[in-house]
Design an enzyme around this catalytic site. Structure first.
Site, short mmCIF file in Angstrom:
data_model
loop_
_atom_site.label_atom_id
_atom_site.label_comp_id
_atom_site.label_asym_id
_atom_site.label_seq_id
_atom_site.Cartn_x
_atom_site.Cartn_y
_atom_site.Cartn_z
N ASP A 98 -2.20 -1.68 10.70
CA ASP A 98 -2.36 -1.41 9.18
C ASP A 98 -2.55 -2.75 8.56
O ASP A 98 -3.20 -2.83 7.30
CB ASP A 98 -0.82 -1.10 8.57
CG ASP A 98 -0.49 0.18 8.33
OD1 ASP A 98 -1.38 0.94 8.59
OD2 ASP A 98 0.66 0.21 8.00
N LYS A 120 0.94 -1.13 -0.14
CA LYS A 120 0.13 0.07 0.03
C LYS A 120 0.91 1.21 0.01
O LYS A 120 1.86 1.17 0.40
CB LYS A 120 -0.87 0.14 1.24
CG LYS A 120 -0.16 0.06 2.52
CD LYS A 120 0.15 1.23 3.27
CE LYS A 120 0.81 1.20 4.59
NZ LYS A 120 1.63 2.59 4.95
N GLY A 142 10.02 -2.63 6.48
CA GLY A 142 10.26 -1.35 7.20
C GLY A 142 10.01 -0.16 6.33
O GLY A 142 10.82 1.09 6.65
N GLY A 194 7.30 1.59 4.95
CA GLY A 194 6.31 2.21 4.96
C GLY A 194 5.15 1.98 3.85
O GLY A 194 4.32 2.58 3.66
N LEU A 195 5.38 0.67 3.39
CA LEU A 195 4.57 0.24 2.24
C LEU A 195 3.75 -0.94 2.75
O LEU A 195 2.81 -1.84 1.99
CB LEU A 195 5.38 -0.47 1.07
CG LEU A 195 6.19 0.80 0.54
CD1 LEU A 195 7.13 0.04 -0.55
CD2 LEU A 195 5.62 1.71 -0.08
N GLY A 218 4.32 -4.01 4.24
CA GLY A 218 4.74 -5.29 3.68
C GLY A 218 4.35 -6.33 4.78
O GLY A 218 3.77 -7.40 4.38
N GLY A 219 4.79 -6.14 6.02
CA GLY A 219 4.43 -7.11 7.11
C GLY A 219 3.24 -6.92 7.12
O GLY A 219 2.46 -8.58 7.32
N SER A 220 2.34 -6.16 7.30
CA SER A 220 1.08 -6.15 7.56
C SER A 220 0.10 -6.79 6.50
O SER A 220 -0.76 -7.59 6.75
CB SER A 220 0.54 -4.66 7.80
OG SER A 220 1.13 -3.97 8.55
N SER A 221 0.75 -6.61 5.20
CA SER A 221 0.09 -7.32 4.23
C SER A 221 -0.01 -8.81 4.33
O SER A 221 -0.64 -9.49 4.00
CB SER A 221 0.60 -6.55 2.77
OG SER A 221 0.10 -7.28 1.68
O1 C5P Z 1 0.33 -1.33 14.84
P1 C5P Z 1 1.88 -1.25 14.58
O2 C5P Z 1 2.47 -2.44 15.22
O3 C5P Z 1 1.97 -1.34 13.18
O4 C5P Z 1 2.39 -0.03 15.12
C1 C5P Z 1 3.95 0.31 15.66
C2 C5P Z 1 4.01 1.28 16.37
O5 C5P Z 1 3.89 2.64 15.83
C3 C5P Z 1 3.05 1.47 17.55
O6 C5P Z 1 3.70 0.70 18.70
C4 C5P Z 1 2.97 2.73 17.91
O7 C5P Z 1 4.37 3.11 18.72
C5 C5P Z 1 3.09 3.38 16.73
N1 C5P Z 1 1.87 3.91 16.14
C6 C5P Z 1 1.10 4.84 16.58
N2 C5P Z 1 -0.18 5.16 16.19
C7 C5P Z 1 -0.79 4.55 15.12
C8 C5P Z 1 -0.03 3.29 14.69
C9 C5P Z 1 1.09 3.16 15.14
O8 C5P Z 1 1.51 5.62 17.44
N3 C5P Z 1 -1.89 4.65 14.70
#
Ligand code: C5P
Length: 304
Positions: free
Chosen positions: A136, A11, A96, A98-99, A101-104
């Site tokens: 994500d 994404k 890592g 911002g695309l 990848g891991g979430s997808s």
């Molecule tokens: O949910 P995810 O593991 O992708 O998020 C990684 C980190 O990014 C979270 O632990 C948080 O510190 C930060 N984050 C945030 N607000 C969001 C998404 C992520 O502060 N809406």
């Protein structure tokens, strides 16, 4: 059982606004997601028990710290029967970057196991599982143009067609999302609040993609000053070649340029290459294409 293979798309965030902090360390977001054609391939094979993850990228863990591993564990728990799974990740999306990848990959495992194990889980159950894995992940159950609210995990599909041609600059060194949000919070006092949200205007059809901004860009450059140079190059080339948009995706470190014409995109790719910045042309995917191109029909393409 023969392995089955699934496309796990990337994404980009066409715009990202941070609304404020939420209890529990997260931030409240307003973001516009779009799916692009760049994808990993996730191969899944049923086994009698356990979970194993293999990846062809040295930066991707192969144990329970991999989000795809956790997605499989969650599906085992939901399925409630003893079944195993062997997951092979063919990575093309920079980790890592911002695309997403891991979430997808994680959402791909949820959707694929729901199909392979014929669970046919109700949609809200899958969304709940996705949310518990990461902010994500729910987007990747839906795909296509969408508005993301809350932590970025409340998804509202948008009925718009994105026709621009995309040129991606995939981030090399991954930037930690948590570090970028921390940096953002430290700088929050310095960021004047906008009176009208460009994303609201966009959703109402009153503004184009080029009016959108990514609030996390200054923080990402603060965390990784190298990104500042890439951002400048991307914008310089964007101006020189008539790009309609040049912006960072997610919490970085990837950028993207959008063009109306194919020739402009080729010109931009050449200029960036000269400046030592690698690029990748790709296309936006509709929600329908996202669904229909999910599983790769057998026989599997040859391993690279
Ligand atoms: O949910 P995810 O593991 O992708 O998020 C990684 C980190 O990014 C979270 O632990 C948080 O510190 C930060 N984050 C945030 N607000 C969001 C998404 C992520 O502060 N809406």
């Amino acid at each position: 059982m023969k392995p089955r293979a699934f496309r796990s798309f990337a994404k980009i965030n066409l715009g990202l606004e941070v609304q404020g902090q939420l209890p529990g360390g997260y931030h409240e977001l307003k973001t516009i997601f779009a799916t692009v054609s760049l994808h990993d391939i996730v191969e899944i094979e049923e086994t009698t028990r356990g979970i194993s993850v293999r990846s062809d990228h040295p930066g991707v863990p192969e144990d329970e710290t991999n989000i795809a591993w956790r997605a499989a564990a969650l599906m085992q728990k939901i399925a409630g029967r003893r079944r195993g799974v062997r997951i092979t990740l063919h990575k093309h999306i920079a980790p890592g970057g911002g695309l997403g990848g891991g979430s997808s990959n994680a959402a791909t495992v949820l959707r694929a196991l729901d199909r392979i194990w014929e669970l046919d889980l109700p949609k809200p159950r899958l969304v709940e599982a996705a949310k518990s894995l990461g902010a994500d992940v729910p987007y990747f159950l839906v795909g296509g143009p969408a508005l993301g609210l809350g932590r970025g995990d409340l998804i509202q599909p948008l009925g718009l067609r994105l026709a621009d041609r995309v040129l991606l600059v995939q981030g090399k060194g991954g930037v930690s999302t948590a570090a970028v949000f921390r940096q953002f919070a430290e700088r929050a006092g310095k960021n004047p609040r906008r009176r009208r949200s460009p994303i609201d205007m966009f959703v109402q059809g009153l503004g184009g993609v080029s009016s959108l901004r990514n609030d996390l860009e200054p923080a990402a450059i603060g965390v990784s000053p190298d990104l500042g140079r890439v951002a400048r190059e991307v914008r310089r080339v964007g101006r020189a070649t008539g790009a309609t948009t040049a912006a960072m995706s997610g919490s970085g470190s990837s950028f993207f340029l959008l063009f109306e014409g194919a020739a402009q995109r080729v010109a931009a790719g050449r200029l960036l290459e000269k400046a030592g910045v690698e690029t990748l042309p790709c296309a936006f995917l509709s929600r329908r294409a996202f669904r229909e191109r999910f599983e790769i029909p057998r026989p599997l393409p040859k391993r690279r």
